[in-house]
Motif scaffolding. Structure first.
Motif, PDB file in Angstrom:
ATOM      1  N   GLU A   5       0.763  -1.156  -0.001  1.00 26.21           N
ATOM      2  CA  GLU A   5      -0.002  -0.136   0.046  1.00 26.21           C
ATOM      3  C   GLU A   5       0.874   1.239  -0.077  1.00 26.21           C
ATOM      4  O   GLU A   5       0.505   2.366  -0.544  1.00 26.21           O
ATOM      5  CB  GLU A   5      -0.988   0.017   1.219  1.00 26.21           C
ATOM      6  N   LEU A   8       2.260   1.716  -3.621  1.00 28.91           N
ATOM      7  CA  LEU A   8       1.202   2.353  -4.280  1.00 28.91           C
ATOM      8  C   LEU A   8       1.064   3.842  -4.006  1.00 28.91           C
ATOM      9  O   LEU A   8       0.784   4.430  -5.165  1.00 28.91           O
ATOM     10  CB  LEU A   8      -0.314   1.499  -4.154  1.00 28.91           C
ATOM     11  N   ARG A   9       0.815   4.258  -2.726  1.00 24.65           N
ATOM     12  CA  ARG A   9       0.945   5.672  -2.430  1.00 24.65           C
ATOM     13  C   ARG A   9       1.760   6.559  -3.098  1.00 24.65           C
ATOM     14  O   ARG A   9       1.599   7.437  -3.667  1.00 24.65           O
ATOM     15  CB  ARG A   9       0.417   5.768  -0.964  1.00 24.65           C
ATOM     16  N   ARG A  11       3.857   5.630  -5.520  1.00 28.57           N
ATOM     17  CA  ARG A  11       3.796   5.979  -7.196  1.00 28.57           C
ATOM     18  C   ARG A  11       2.636   6.833  -7.419  1.00 28.57           C
ATOM     19  O   ARG A  11       2.961   7.677  -8.376  1.00 28.57           O
ATOM     20  CB  ARG A  11       3.384   4.508  -7.695  1.00 28.57           C
ATOM     21  N   LYS A  12       1.419   6.858  -6.773  1.00 28.64           N
ATOM     22  CA  LYS A  12       0.490   7.419  -7.029  1.00 28.64           C
ATOM     23  C   LYS A  12       0.901   9.204  -6.998  1.00 28.64           C
ATOM     24  O   LYS A  12       0.681   9.967  -7.713  1.00 28.64           O
ATOM     25  CB  LYS A  12      -0.681   7.439  -6.250  1.00 28.64           C
ATOM     26  N   LYS A  13       1.774   9.326  -5.818  1.00 25.93           N
ATOM     27  CA  LYS A  13       2.111  10.772  -5.780  1.00 25.93           C
ATOM     28  C   LYS A  13       3.133  11.165  -6.655  1.00 25.93           C
ATOM     29  O   LYS A  13       3.171  12.145  -7.048  1.00 25.93           O
ATOM     30  CB  LYS A  13       3.004  10.816  -4.272  1.00 25.93           C
ATOM     31  N   GLN A  15       2.946  10.015  -9.905  1.00 30.18           N
ATOM     32  CA  GLN A  15       2.285  10.221 -10.983  1.00 30.18           C
ATOM     33  C   GLN A  15       1.593  11.591 -10.987  1.00 30.18           C
ATOM     34  O   GLN A  15       1.622  12.179 -12.134  1.00 30.18           O
ATOM     35  CB  GLN A  15       1.159   9.088 -11.096  1.00 30.18           C
ATOM     36  N   THR A  16       1.117  11.861  -9.840  1.00 29.97           N
ATOM     37  CA  THR A  16       0.222  13.223  -9.782  1.00 29.97           C
ATOM     38  C   THR A  16       1.364  14.346  -9.680  1.00 29.97           C
ATOM     39  O   THR A  16       1.128  15.511 -10.552  1.00 29.97           O
ATOM     40  CB  THR A  16      -0.334  13.301  -8.648  1.00 29.97           C
ATOM     41  N   THR A  51      -5.055  19.939  -4.152  1.00 30.11           N
ATOM     42  CA  THR A  51      -4.297  18.810  -4.571  1.00 30.11           C
ATOM     43  C   THR A  51      -3.049  19.365  -5.158  1.00 30.11           C
ATOM     44  O   THR A  51      -1.861  19.311  -4.764  1.00 30.11           O
ATOM     45  CB  THR A  51      -4.672  17.654  -5.365  1.00 30.11           C
TER      46      THR A  51
END
Length: 208
Positions: A5, A8-9, A11-13, A15-16, A51
């Protein structure tokens, strides 16, 4: 599960942040940096304005693709550099680490050209670079065992920063020359003059 988890967080950061930087650069190239708004950048990246401010303090940092992790890694590299590595070589490694990440989106040259043509972006780059240099100078002074206010660590860090700015300007007028090659040449020339001041224990590495 927690490790997955967390990954994943992260990688999401990433990507954003990349999506916001890409959108900011695209809009700045289309409309000009002074005519782009945070709202437009957030909308183009499909995120909220709130964001956006979680990642960047203002639109200029988004266009510049500023990432605080770059400085954190640089400070860690400065503090943990091998004892026999010259300070200038450490700066060379730091600059190339940032360069590798900036090159990853394939927009380094376009971003550099935009920065060099925009007074507002140049001003923000100067401010942020000066802050980075102050922190790197403090870390280098500690590594060298020199007190705050010493000239040598400040000169080494600021000279490396000046080399990067010179390279950006040169690449604008000679885009056929890769930024990496220009940086290597600049640091090699600096090393010929600077590293000699540190005696035989500081050998040039990676700058030729």
């Amino acid at each position: 599960m927690k490790h997955v988890e967390g990954g994943l967080r992260e990688r999401k950061k990433l990507q954003t942040r990349a999506a916001l930087a890409d959108a900011a650069l695209r809009l700045a190239l289309e409309k000009g940096p002074d005519h782009v708004t945070v709202d437009e950048i957030a909308e183009a990246a499909d995120v909220s304005v709130r964001t956006f401010f979680n990642y960047f303090p203002h639109k200029e940092h988004a266009i510049l693709a500023r990432n605080p992790e770059h400085l954190e890694r640089a400070l860690e590299r400065m503090r943990t550099a091998p004892a026999e590595e010259s300070p200038l070589t450490t700066m060379w490694f730091i600059v190339h680490d940032v360069l590798r990440e900036l090159e990853s989106d394939g927009q380094l040259s376009r971003r550099g050209e935009l920065i060099m043509s925009s007074p507002s972006l140049l001003y923000q780059l100067m401010l942020s670079s000066l802050d980075d240099e102050r922190q790197l100078t403090a870390a280098l002074a500690e590594r060298m065992g020199e007190p705050a206010g010493s000239v040598r660590p400040a000169l080494i860090v600021s000279t490396a920063g000046a080399a990067c700015r010179v390279v950006m300007e040169l690449h604008k007028s000679a885009p056929e020359r890769p930024i990496r090659d220009l940086l290597d040449e600049a640091f090699h020339l600096l090393a010929q003059g600077i590293d000699s001041a540190f005696g035989p224990d500081y050998q040039k590495k990676g700058t030729s």
